[in-house]
Design an enzyme around this catalytic site. Structure first.
Site, PDB file in Angstrom:
ATOM      1  CB  ILE A 473      -1.089  -0.143   1.486  1.00 22.46           C
ATOM      2  CG1 ILE A 473      -2.354  -1.257   1.175  1.00 22.46           C
ATOM      3  CG2 ILE A 473      -1.863   1.074   1.409  1.00 22.46           C
ATOM      4  CD1 ILE A 473      -3.069  -1.314   1.999  1.00 22.46           C
ATOM      5  CE  LYS A 577      -9.463  -4.224   9.681  1.00 22.57           C
ATOM      6  NZ  LYS A 577      -8.773  -4.707   8.066  1.00 22.57           N
ATOM      7  CD  GLU A 604     -14.259   6.669   3.312  1.00 26.70           C
ATOM      8  OE1 GLU A 604     -14.437   4.646   4.055  1.00 26.70           O
ATOM      9  OE2 GLU A 604     -14.652   7.202   3.355  1.00 26.70           O
ATOM     10  CB  VAL A 607     -14.446  -0.031   6.985  1.00 26.34           C
ATOM     11  CG1 VAL A 607     -15.717  -0.791   6.323  1.00 26.34           C
ATOM     12  CG2 VAL A 607     -14.579   0.348   8.055  1.00 26.34           C
ATOM     13  CB  ALA A 609      -9.860  -1.139  -0.299  1.00 24.08           C
ATOM     14  CG  LEU A 611     -16.101   0.160  -1.808  1.00 23.41           C
ATOM     15  CD1 LEU A 611     -16.338  -0.857  -1.577  1.00 23.41           C
ATOM     16  CD2 LEU A 611     -16.101   1.061  -3.336  1.00 23.41           C
ATOM     17  CD  GLU A 665      -4.020 -10.696   6.502  1.00 18.30           C
ATOM     18  OE1 GLU A 665      -2.793 -10.150   6.918  1.00 18.30           O
ATOM     19  OE2 GLU A 665      -4.795  -9.948   6.029  1.00 18.30           O
ATOM     20  CG  ASP A 676     -10.257  -8.631   8.336  1.00 18.05           C
ATOM     21  OD1 ASP A 676      -9.158  -7.245   8.432  1.00 18.05           O
ATOM     22  OD2 ASP A 676     -10.536  -8.007   7.002  1.00 18.05           O
ATOM     23  CE  LYS A 680     -12.177  -5.107   6.481  1.00 21.45           C
ATOM     24  NZ  LYS A 680     -12.139  -5.855   5.355  1.00 21.45           N
ATOM     25  N   GLY A 795      -7.029  -4.489  -1.855  1.00 25.31           N
ATOM     26  CA  GLY A 795      -6.229  -4.755  -2.487  1.00 25.31           C
ATOM     27  C   GLY A 795      -5.469  -3.327  -2.776  1.00 25.31           C
TER      28      GLY A 795
END
Ligand code: ADP
Ligand code: ASP
Ligand code: MG
Length: 815
Positions: A473, A577, A604, A607, A609, A611, A665, A676, A680, A795
Site C-alpha cells: 500500500i 484498523k 476511510e 473498511v 478499502a 469505497l 493473509e 477482520d 470492520k 487490494g
C-alpha cells in the site's frame, strides 16, 4: 541623481565586488553616488574582537589579524600589482590605528559606546576606501568620501540622530565642490564634538537615504542579496516571492518587525522627499526588484509577513491598575528613562493588566525599573510582581489593504491555531496596517510558513507527509503521489511533499521533500534505525505546517503513538484498523484529541478499502440522519472464496486458490476466523453511534475446531480437507433453495452478528462477485430501500487510492 547602496552581502568577497563594479559602470556617466557597507560580517567581527579585548583575552589580536588579512587580500585581488603598494600601506596604516584602540580597550578594560562606535567605523572606512581604489583601477573616475566629513549627528553613540540642517548643507556643499562619482562610507557620522558615531546596526541604508534626500535624488537603490522585498524572509519561508511595489509605511512596518532587507529609518527621508526606493539584487541585476513609494495599492490585503526573535514579554497586573489614570504613563515613562525600547503593547479593556514586549536583553532592566517605580503599589499588594516570559518571537502581518477589511485577523489566527502555534499576546495598531502576535520562538518558522500559506498561497497548499510502512500500500501510494504531483499542483494547487518514510528497521527524513520514486530505495541506504519514539520526535521538531502522519502498517504498536501525534497538531491518515477497533475509550479519545487540536484523523480505508463508506456515513449523520441497520459483506477474501465456491470444487481447494492468488493473509485462518470482519463492522457500528467493544460481537469462526492452534499451513490445509464435506453440504443445501452462501456482518439495533448465511436471488448480496464488498445502510432517510455502497473492497491499489484521497481531503480542508 541616483543614490546606490550596496550592503555587506554584496561586498563580502572580491569576486562579488567585481560584480558590483560591473553594475556600476552604466551609472558612471549619469550623476550618481554610491554608499558601501563594511565587507559582509566585518562589523560583527569588530564587535566580537573588541569584546575579547574588553575581557582581557589576548586572542583578540588573532581576530584582528584575520580582519587585516581579509582587507589586504581584497586589495591584492582587486587592484593591479603596480598600484597595490600604496593602497596596502594605507590599509595597514588604518589597521594600526584600530589596533591601538583595541589595545587601549584591552589595557583599561573599558569599552564605552563611544569607543565601540569608533571601532565599528573601521569596517565601512576600509571597505569604501578599498572599493574606491578598485574602481579607479578599472578606469572609473571616482573619489572616496568618508561620510564623517558631512553627516552631523548627536552623540547618542550606537544609534546617533542626524542633524539634518547641518548635514544637508554639508552634503550639498561637498557635492558642489566634488563633481566626480563619490564612493561613500555607510553607517557612520560625526558628533558636534568631532567624535565618530554610528547610525544603528544596518544603518548604511539610512546613510543612503540621507544622501538621497540632501541631493534631491530621483531614485534610491538598495542593492542586496535577494530579489527585492519579499513576502517573507526567504531564508525562513522557501516559497516567499518578491513584492513588486509597496508603500513607505508598509516597508517601515515590515522592517520594524524584522524584515532586515531594509533599515526602518531609511524610509523617513525618502518619504518626506518622495524619493522612490528600489530594492535590487546584486546577484540578479536585471531583475526589477521592489519599488517602495507613496502609493501602495495593488489590491492585496497583505504585503508581507515578518518576525523578530529574542523577545520577552513583561506583564504588569493587579487591582492597583484598575481605572487609575496615569499608571500606563508612569510605566512607559519609566521604560523610556531606562532606554528600554517597547516593541509591542497589549492591554485588556478590563485594565487589570498591561503586557508589553521588549528585546530579551532589556527584560531584566525593564523589570527592575518598573518594580522600583511601583514599589509602593507592590508593597501594598496593589500590583503583583512583574512576570517575565522569555524565548518568544513576534510575527507580524503587514499591509495597507487590511484597513477596513474584516477577516484578516480571523485568517491569521485560524492559520496559527490550525497548526498548533500558541499565541501568547496579540497587538494591532490603530493604523490597521499591522497585526502582531507573540509566539514561542521555536514556533516561528512554522508560524511564518503557515501565515504565508494562508495569505499568499491561499489558493496553493502544501501538505507534508510522514509515511510509515513500506508494504504494497505504501509503495503504491508513493507511486500515485508521484504520478499525480503535477496535476494536483497545477489544477488543484495542492503540493504533496513526502518528508519522511520508514519501515520497521529504518527511517529517512528530508525536510525539503523526498523524490517519491526513489524514497524507498534511499530508505534502504539510511543508517537511522526506526524507532517510533524517535520518528515522532523528529516529526514534531520539524514543526511543519499541514503535517500528516500516514500509517500504512497494520501494527498495533504504531497506533500507540496516535494520541501523541494528534496532540502535536499532526493529522493522521491510515488504513490500519487497530486503533479504531481497539478499546472504545481509545477510539473516543483519539477522535476527541483530533477535534480539540483542529487536526484530522481520517481512516476511510479501515473498511471497504477505497469505497466511500465512513465518509458517506458521517455525512448522513452530520446532516441529521440516523443509521438503523447495517448489513455488509466486508471481507474481499471471504467473498472471493464463497463466490468461487461451486459444486465442482472442494472448499479447501478454493481456499488454496485464494491463497495462491495472494488474496488471503499469509495464514488463511486469519481471514476465515472472521476477526477482520469483526473489526470492520465494529468500526462502522461505532461510527454509527453505538458504544460497542469487540467482545460484544458474536463472530462465527469458519476455522473448524481441529484446524485451530499451532500448526503449519500445509497441516492446516490437510485438516481442512476433512471438512470439505461439511462445506459442500452447506453449498448444496443453499443451491437447492436457489440461494448463495455469503459471510455477512449485520448491525441491528445495536447488536452485531457475523457469520455465514444464505441469500436469495432478490438480495443485493446475491450477485456479488470476486473480492467485492457491499454495505447496505438502512437509515431514517434511506428507510424503504437501503443505500448501497458496493465495489472492490480489497487490494493495494484501491486502498492506496483511498489513503491518497484522505490526504488530499486534508489538503483541501486546511485551505
Ligand atoms: P545587506 O548586507 O545587503 O544589507 P541584509 O543581510 O541586511 O543585506 O538584508 C538582506 C537579507 O534580509 C536577505 O538575505 C534576507 O534573508 C533578509 N530578509 C528578511 N526579511 C526579508 C524580506 N521580507 N524580504 C527580503 N529579504 C528579507
Ligand atoms: N556594517 C553595518 C552593520 O553591519 C551597517 C550596515 O551594514 O548597514 O550593521
Ligand atoms: Mg542590511
Amino acid at each position: 541623481m541616483k543614490i546606490l547602496k550596496f550592503g555587506g552581502s554584496s561586498v563580502s568577497t572580491p569576486s562579488r565586488i567585481q560584480s558590483v563594479a560591473k553594475i556600476l559602470e552604466p551609472y558612471v556617466k549619469s550623476r550618481a553616488a554610491v554608499i558601501f557597507s563594511a565587507f559582509g560580517g566585518i562589523t560583527d567581527s569588530l564587535i566580537q574582537i573588541s569584546q575579547l579585548a574588553l575581557a582581557g583575552d589576548q586572542s583578540y589580536t588573532k581576530g584582528l589579524a584575520e580582519v587585516e588579512k581579509r582587507h589586504l587580500d581584497a586589495v591584492r585581488a582587486l587592484v593591479g600589482v603596480q598600484k597595490q603598494g600604496s593602497i596596502l600601506a594605507q590599509v595597514k596604516f588604518t589597521i594600526n590605528e584600530l589596533e591601538d584602540v583595541l589595545h587601549g580597550v584591552y589595557l583599561v578594560k573599558e569599552r564605552t559606546p563611544r569607543t565601540l562606535d569608533y571601532i565599528m567605523s573601521f569596517g565601512e572606512r576600509l571597505s569604501a576606501y578599498i572599493i574606491t581604489e578598485a574602481l579607479k583601477d578599472r578606469g572609473i573616475d571616482c573619489e572616496f568620501l568618508d561620510a564623517r566629513e558631512v553627516i552631523r549627528t548627536d552623540n547618542l553613540f550606537g544609534n546617533a540622530k542626524v542633524d539634518f540642517d547641518i548635514t544637508n548643507r554639508q552634503i550639498r556643499e561637498y557635492f558642489d565642490a566634488h563633481p566626480a562619482l563619490q564612493i561613500i562610507t555607510g553607517f557612520i557620522g560625526t558628533s558636534e564634538t568631532g567624535e565618530t558615531t554610528t547610525l544603528g546596526r544596518s544603518g548604511s541604508d539610512y546613510t543612503a537615504a540621507i544622501f538621497a534626500a540632501a541631493l534631491e535624488a530621483t531614485d534610491l537603490e538598495i542593492w542586496t542579496d535577494v530579489d527585492g522585498m519579499m513576502t517573507a524572509d526567504p531564508r525562513l519561508v522557501k516559497k516567499a516571492f518578491t513584492v513588486p511595489s509597496m508603500s513607505y509605511e508598509e516597508a517601515m512596518e515590515l522592517s520594524h518587525f524584522g524584515a532586515k532587507v531594509i533599515f526602518p529609518a531609511t524610509m523617513q527621508p525618502a518619504m518626506v522627499n518622495r524619493i522612490p526606493i528600489w530594492i535590487k539584487n546584486t546577484f540578479n541585476p536585471t531583475f526589477r526588484g521592489t519599488v517602495i513609494h507613496a502609493d501602495s495599492a495593488n489590491g492585496k490585503l497583505i504585503k508581507g509577513i515578518s518576525s523578530m526573535n529574542g523577545i520577552s514579554l513583561l506583564n504588569l497586573q493587579g487591582s492597583g491598575l484598575l481605572g487609575v489614570v496615569g499608571a500606563s504613563m508612569r510605566l512607559f515613562a519609566t521604560l523610556a528613562r531606562e532606554k528600554v525600547n517597547v516593541i509591542l503593547i497589549s492591554q485588556a479593556s478590563s485594565e487589570h493588566s498591561i503586557c508589553f514586549a521588549v528585546e530579551s536583553s532589556m527584560a531584566g532592566v525593564a523589570k527592575k525599573a518598573i518594580e522600583k517605580e511601583f514599589q509602593y503599589e507592590l508593597k501594598n499588594e496593589e500590583i503583583d510582581e512583574v512576570q517575565v516570559e522569555g524565548d518568544l518571537s513576534i510575527v507580524a502581518v503587514v499591509g495597507d489593504g487590511m484597513k477596513h477589511s474584516p477577516g484578516t485577523s480571523g485568517r491569521m489566527f485560524s492559520a496559527l491555531g490550525r497548526n498548533g502555534v500558541n499565541v501568547v499576546a496579540i497587538a494591532q495598531g490603530a493604523s490597521e496596517r499591522n497585526i502582531s502576535a507573540v509566539v514561542r520562538q521555536v514556533d516561528v518558522a512554522k508560524a511564518l510558513n503557515a501565515l504565508h500559506e494562508a495569505f499568499f498561497l491561499s489558493d496553493r497548499k502544501v501538505v507534508n507527509v510522514f509515511l510509515v510502512g513500506t508494504g504494497l500500500i505504501g509503495k503504491v501510494l508513493l507511486q500515485m503521489i508521484r504520478e499525480q504531483f503535477s496535476k494536483l499542483a497545477s489544477e488543484n494547487l495542492l503540493e504533496v511533499n513526502v518528508v519522511a518514510v520508514a519501515n520497521s528497521k529504518r527511517m529517512l527524513f528530508r525536510e525539503e521533500g523526498l523524490d517519491p520514486e526513489q524514497a524507498f530505495d534511499q530508505l534502504l541506504q539510511s543508517e537511522t534505525p526506526m524507532k517510533m519514539d524517535a520518528f515522532c520526535n523528529l516529526m514534531t521538531e520539524l514543526n511543519l505546517p499541514n503535517s500528516i502522519f500516514v500509517d500504512c502498517t497494520s501494527s498495533e504498536d504504531v497506533t500507540e503513538f496516535y494520541e501523541r501525534i494528534l496532540s502535536a497538531n499532526i493529522s493522521i491518515v491510515t488504513p490500519n484498523k487497530k486503533a479504531n477497533s481497539g478499546s472504545l475509550e481509545k477510539y473516543r479519545q483519539l477522535k476527541q484529541t483530533a477535534f480539540k487540536r483542529g487536526v484530522k484523523f481520517l481512516y476511510e480505508t479501515n473498511v471497504g478499502a477505497g469505497l466511500p463508506v465512513i465518509n458517506t456515513m458521517n455525512d448522513l449523520l452530520l446532516s441529521g440522519d440516523k443509521v438503523m441497520r447495517i448489513e455488509a459483506v466486508l471481507s474481499g477474501t471471504l467473498n472471493f472464496i464463497f463466490s468461487s465456491f461451486s459444486s465442482d470444487k472442494a472448499f479447501s481447494e478454493v481456499v488454496k486458490e485464494a491463497k495462491a492468488k495472494g488474496y488471503t493473509e499469509p495464514d488463511p485462518r486469519d481471514d476465515l476466523n472472521g476477526m477482520d470482519v469483526a473489526r470492520k463492522i465494529l468500526i462502522l457500528s461505532r461510527e454509527a453511534g453505538w458504544n460497542l467493544e469487540l467482545d460484544d460481537i458474536a463472530v462465527e469462526n469458519l476455522v473448524p475446531e481441529d484446524c485451530r492452534g499451532d500448526m503449519s499451513i500445509d497441516d492446516f490445509f490437510e485438516r481442512l480437507q476433512k471438512h470439505d464435506g461439511y462445506f459442500g453440504k452447506l453449498l448444496a443445501d443453499a443451491t437447492a433453495r436457489k440461494e448463495k452462501l455469503r459471510y455477512m456482518a449485520v448491525l441491528d439495533d445495536g447488536k452485531v452478528t457475523i457469520g455465514l448465511g444464505t441469500v436469495g436471488e432478490q438480495h443485493p448480496f446475491y450477485s456479488l462477485s470476486g473480492s467485492d464488498n457491499i454495505i447496505l445502510l438502512t437509515t431514517e432517510r434511506y428507510n424503504e430501500r437501503p443505500m448501497v455502497i458496493r465495489g472492490p473492497g480489497a487490494g493495494a491499489h484501491v486502498t492506496a487510492a483511498g489513503v491518497f484521497a484522505d490526504i488530499i481531503r486534508i489538503g483541501h480542508y486546511s485551505k
